[in-house]
Scaffold this active site. Structure first.
Site, PDB file in Angstrom:
ATOM      1  N   ASP A 208      32.413  34.195  28.543  1.00 42.01           N
ATOM      2  CA  ASP A 208      33.408  35.150  28.869  1.00 42.01           C
ATOM      3  C   ASP A 208      34.662  34.395  28.799  1.00 42.01           C
ATOM      4  O   ASP A 208      35.136  33.899  30.053  1.00 42.01           O
ATOM      5  CB  ASP A 208      33.036  36.036  30.272  1.00 42.01           C
ATOM      6  CG  ASP A 208      34.114  36.747  30.528  1.00 42.01           C
ATOM      7  OD1 ASP A 208      35.035  36.931  30.067  1.00 42.01           O
ATOM      8  OD2 ASP A 208      33.752  37.448  31.624  1.00 42.01           O
ATOM      9  N   HIS A 213      40.853  34.186  33.428  1.00 44.91           N
ATOM     10  CA  HIS A 213      40.191  33.098  34.345  1.00 44.91           C
ATOM     11  C   HIS A 213      40.759  31.961  33.942  1.00 44.91           C
ATOM     12  O   HIS A 213      40.177  30.960  34.549  1.00 44.91           O
ATOM     13  CB  HIS A 213      38.939  33.482  34.081  1.00 44.91           C
ATOM     14  CG  HIS A 213      38.095  34.704  34.244  1.00 44.91           C
ATOM     15  ND1 HIS A 213      38.006  35.426  35.594  1.00 44.91           N
ATOM     16  CD2 HIS A 213      37.701  35.746  33.520  1.00 44.91           C
ATOM     17  CE1 HIS A 213      37.686  36.678  35.516  1.00 44.91           C
ATOM     18  NE2 HIS A 213      37.482  36.828  34.147  1.00 44.91           N
ATOM     19  N   ILE A 228      41.755  33.971  38.355  1.00 44.14           N
ATOM     20  CA  ILE A 228      40.528  34.296  39.182  1.00 44.14           C
ATOM     21  C   ILE A 228      39.275  33.980  38.722  1.00 44.14           C
ATOM     22  O   ILE A 228      39.129  33.752  37.423  1.00 44.14           O
ATOM     23  CB  ILE A 228      40.910  35.641  39.484  1.00 44.14           C
ATOM     24  CG1 ILE A 228      40.348  36.463  38.623  1.00 44.14           C
ATOM     25  CG2 ILE A 228      42.173  36.052  40.082  1.00 44.14           C
ATOM     26  CD1 ILE A 228      40.352  38.144  38.778  1.00 44.14           C
ATOM     27  N   GLY A 231      33.520  37.219  38.143  1.00 42.80           N
ATOM     28  CA  GLY A 231      32.872  37.930  39.243  1.00 42.80           C
ATOM     29  C   GLY A 231      31.429  37.424  38.996  1.00 42.80           C
ATOM     30  O   GLY A 231      30.777  37.195  39.974  1.00 42.80           O
TER      31      GLY A 231
HETATM   32  C1  LIG Z   1      29.097  40.267  30.968  1.00 40.93           C
HETATM   33  C2  LIG Z   1      29.838  41.586  31.071  1.00 40.93           C
HETATM   34  C3  LIG Z   1      31.252  41.143  31.776  1.00 40.93           C
HETATM   35  C4  LIG Z   1      32.002  42.449  32.005  1.00 40.93           C
HETATM   36  C5  LIG Z   1      33.269  42.099  32.669  1.00 40.93           C
HETATM   37  C6  LIG Z   1      34.009  41.274  32.048  1.00 40.93           C
HETATM   38  C7  LIG Z   1      35.309  41.116  32.531  1.00 40.93           C
HETATM   39  C8  LIG Z   1      35.186  40.340  33.915  1.00 40.93           C
HETATM   40  C9  LIG Z   1      36.267  40.412  34.802  1.00 40.93           C
HETATM   41  C10 LIG Z   1      36.101  39.788  36.104  1.00 40.93           C
HETATM   42  O1  LIG Z   1      34.965  38.940  36.371  1.00 40.93           O
HETATM   43  S1  LIG Z   1      37.369  40.170  37.365  1.00 40.93           S
HETATM   44  C11 LIG Z   1      36.867  39.178  38.803  1.00 40.93           C
HETATM   45  C12 LIG Z   1      35.759  39.904  39.453  1.00 40.93           C
HETATM   46  N1  LIG Z   1      36.170  41.352  40.120  1.00 40.93           N
HETATM   47  C13 LIG Z   1      37.171  41.343  41.024  1.00 40.93           C
HETATM   48  O2  LIG Z   1      37.657  40.296  41.457  1.00 40.93           O
HETATM   49  C14 LIG Z   1      37.233  42.535  41.609  1.00 40.93           C
HETATM   50  C15 LIG Z   1      37.205  42.727  43.095  1.00 40.93           C
HETATM   51  N2  LIG Z   1      37.638  44.138  43.631  1.00 40.93           N
HETATM   52  C16 LIG Z   1      38.826  44.589  43.754  1.00 40.93           C
HETATM   53  O3  LIG Z   1      39.627  43.933  43.804  1.00 40.93           O
HETATM   54  C17 LIG Z   1      38.753  45.937  44.465  1.00 40.93           C
HETATM   55  O4  LIG Z   1      37.571  46.263  45.118  1.00 40.93           O
HETATM   56  C18 LIG Z   1      39.103  46.794  43.418  1.00 40.93           C
HETATM   57  C19 LIG Z   1      37.956  46.811  42.294  1.00 40.93           C
HETATM   58  C20 LIG Z   1      40.629  46.495  42.933  1.00 40.93           C
HETATM   59  C21 LIG Z   1      39.080  48.287  43.961  1.00 40.93           C
HETATM   60  O5  LIG Z   1      39.683  48.204  45.073  1.00 40.93           O
HETATM   61  P1  LIG Z   1      40.925  49.632  45.425  1.00 40.93           P
HETATM   62  O6  LIG Z   1      41.454  49.401  46.572  1.00 40.93           O
HETATM   63  O7  LIG Z   1      41.840  49.644  44.278  1.00 40.93           O
HETATM   64  O8  LIG Z   1      39.773  50.530  45.520  1.00 40.93           O
HETATM   65  P2  LIG Z   1      39.419  51.738  46.682  1.00 40.93           P
HETATM   66  O9  LIG Z   1      40.501  52.514  46.793  1.00 40.93           O
HETATM   67  O10 LIG Z   1      38.864  51.157  47.609  1.00 40.93           O
HETATM   68  O11 LIG Z   1      38.450  52.709  45.627  1.00 40.93           O
HETATM   69  C22 LIG Z   1      38.939  53.576  44.622  1.00 40.93           C
HETATM   70  C23 LIG Z   1      37.410  53.984  44.099  1.00 40.93           C
HETATM   71  O12 LIG Z   1      36.775  53.088  43.580  1.00 40.93           O
HETATM   72  C24 LIG Z   1      35.642  52.700  44.061  1.00 40.93           C
HETATM   73  N3  LIG Z   1      35.392  51.298  44.065  1.00 40.93           N
HETATM   74  C25 LIG Z   1      36.147  50.477  44.916  1.00 40.93           C
HETATM   75  N4  LIG Z   1      35.784  49.175  44.515  1.00 40.93           N
HETATM   76  C26 LIG Z   1      34.785  49.210  43.549  1.00 40.93           C
HETATM   77  C27 LIG Z   1      34.154  48.396  43.053  1.00 40.93           C
HETATM   78  N5  LIG Z   1      33.944  46.862  42.911  1.00 40.93           N
HETATM   79  N6  LIG Z   1      33.056  48.785  42.135  1.00 40.93           N
HETATM   80  C28 LIG Z   1      32.937  50.096  41.639  1.00 40.93           C
HETATM   81  N7  LIG Z   1      33.666  51.208  42.435  1.00 40.93           N
HETATM   82  C29 LIG Z   1      34.549  50.549  43.353  1.00 40.93           C
HETATM   83  C30 LIG Z   1      35.408  53.342  45.320  1.00 40.93           C
HETATM   84  O13 LIG Z   1      34.125  53.495  45.806  1.00 40.93           O
HETATM   85  C31 LIG Z   1      36.428  54.627  45.333  1.00 40.93           C
HETATM   86  O14 LIG Z   1      35.806  55.605  44.946  1.00 40.93           O
HETATM   87  P3  LIG Z   1      35.430  57.045  45.902  1.00 40.93           P
HETATM   88  O15 LIG Z   1      34.750  56.423  47.056  1.00 40.93           O
HETATM   89  O16 LIG Z   1      36.890  57.363  45.933  1.00 40.93           O
HETATM   90  O17 LIG Z   1      34.662  57.881  45.214  1.00 40.93           O
END
Ligand SMILES: CCCCCCC/C=C/C(=O)SCCNC(=O)CCNC(=O)[C@H](O)C(C)(C)COP(=O)(O)OP(=O)(O)OC[C@H]1O[C@@H](n2cnc3c(N)ncnc32)[C@H](O)[C@@H]1OP(=O)(O)O
Length: 309
Positions: A208, A213, A228, A231
């Site tokens: 990745d 990152h 960062i 994940g």
């Molecule tokens: C091998 C495949 C690889 C694929 C990926 C490749 C790219 C990789 C990238 C990474 O690794 S990025 C690093 C890892 N991830 C993170 O650091 C993300 C950490 N999380 C956050 O920062 C937050 O949770 C967020 C994702 C920004 C969301 O926060 P926010 O405050 O904006 O959301 P809310 O207002 O609380 O919720 C809105 C809505 O979305 C739903 N939701 C919230 N978080 C998540 C989540 N983590 N996963 C899925 N859904 C999420 C939440 O339930 C709300 O929905 P409703 O409740 O309104 O229906």
């Protein structure tokens, strides 16, 4: 960066077939992955972890951590996803959740064929949530090895559907990969592990290469003060801790893994994973010690328990 109402056609999107991908790996990939999620990172002769990076009688006996399966899905998202009528900015993509089912112990080398399908898409206004399901079959035998469901949170890509009835599609059971309820009681066990400042630079060698990152300028443009941690790297640390503390070091005990990324982790931070046992389910949450923030929560279903627990 959502599309306008007129461009979005749910029938077209749901009928769209995603291309098969392939993934071939060997013991070297398995060992590099294990190093990337901190195996032997604090102690090079750690008897619980050396087997994931070294085997004196031949590398084909190296053991594979179950979260290695998450790499099988890499091709679909990291090389850009083409969905009709739906656009997103890849630099604003965050990994939201990962759900993995392991049907057979992962071999230390294999060639896999991945069948990929759309498992979900939701318009959340400020963001879109996209879910891809990947079933990985061993080439030759055709046996199904594992299934991954990857959820990505696409900042700025919401608003693509009719706002009075935002589009919401999920094609899997509602009890899979749900956010877990963390028990109020003291955890059964706790594991603390420091990530290295270079952790993401090491982890990215497993495939990745998203500059989020590794590249300070790119990270700033994406809204972060510095690069960062992936994940899936944090998830790898957490599940490795569960294997060590609950599964007595046996990686094949893990059947199902679910995790939701709650907030970002920076390389160099210390991860504390708390674990609770509920039947054959381990509920866990991982916190960053330095900021006292919960960064990941989920569960692991295991095949059996040792009598000493
Ligand atoms: C091998 C495949 C690889 C694929 C990926 C490749 C790219 C990789 C990238 C990474 O690794 S990025 C690093 C890892 N991830 C993170 O650091 C993300 C950490 N999380 C956050 O920062 C937050 O949770 C967020 C994702 C920004 C969301 O926060 P926010 O405050 O904006 O959301 P809310 O207002 O609380 O919720 C809105 C809505 O979305 C739903 N939701 C919230 N978080 C998540 C989540 N983590 N996963 C899925 N859904 C999420 C939440 O339930 C709300 O929905 P409703 O409740 O309104 O229906």
């Amino acid at each position: 960066m959502g599309t306008s109402d007129s461009e979005f056609n749910s029938d077209l999107l749901l009928a769209h077939k995603l291309p098969e991908t392939r993934y071939t790996y060997n013991e070297r990939d398995v060992a590099i992955y294990a190093l990337g999620i901190g195996a032997c990172g604090q102690d090079a002769v750690d008897s619980d972890e050396l087997k994931f990076v070294y085997h004196r009688n031949g590398q084909d006996l190296i053991q594979v951590l179950p979260t290695f399966a998450s790499l099988f899905t890499l091709g679909s998202l990291t090389e850009g996803l083409d969905l009709p009528g739906f656009k997103y900015d890849p630099s604003l993509l965050l990994h939201g959740q990962q759900y993995i089912e392991i049907y057979r112990p992962l071999p230390s080398k294999a060639s896999l064929v991945n069948k990929v399908s759309l498992a979900g898409l939701q318009d959340k206004g400020k963001a879109a949530i996209l879910e891809l399901e990947t079933r990985s079959y061993e080439e030759g035998s055709g046996e199904l090895l594992c299934m991954n469901r990857t959820t990505v949170f696409l900042r700025g890509a919401g608003g693509f559907s009719n706002s009075s009835q935002p589009f919401s599609y999920k094609n899997y059971p509602s009890n899979q990969g749900l956010a877990v309820k963390i028990p109020q009681r003291q955890p059964l066990t706790v594991c603390e592990e420091r990530t290295q400042p270079s952790q993401a630079l090491l982890y990215r060698l497993s495939g990745d290469y998203n500059p989020l990152h590794s590249d300070p300028e790119f990270a700033k443009l994406a809204g972060f003060p510095r690069p960062i941690l992936h994940g899936l790297c944090t998830l790898g640390f957490a599940i490795k801790a569960i294997i060590k503390c609950v599964c007595k070091g046996d990686p094949t005990a893990v059947k199902t893994i679910s995790g939701r990324f709650l907030t970002t982790v920076f390389p160099g931070e210390t991860l504390i994973t708390e674990m609770w046992l509920e039947g054959l389910r381990v509920i866990y949450q991982t916190k960053v010690k330095e900021r006292n923030k919960t960064v990941l929560a989920g569960y692991v279903d295991i095949r059996g328990l040792s009598s000493s627990l």
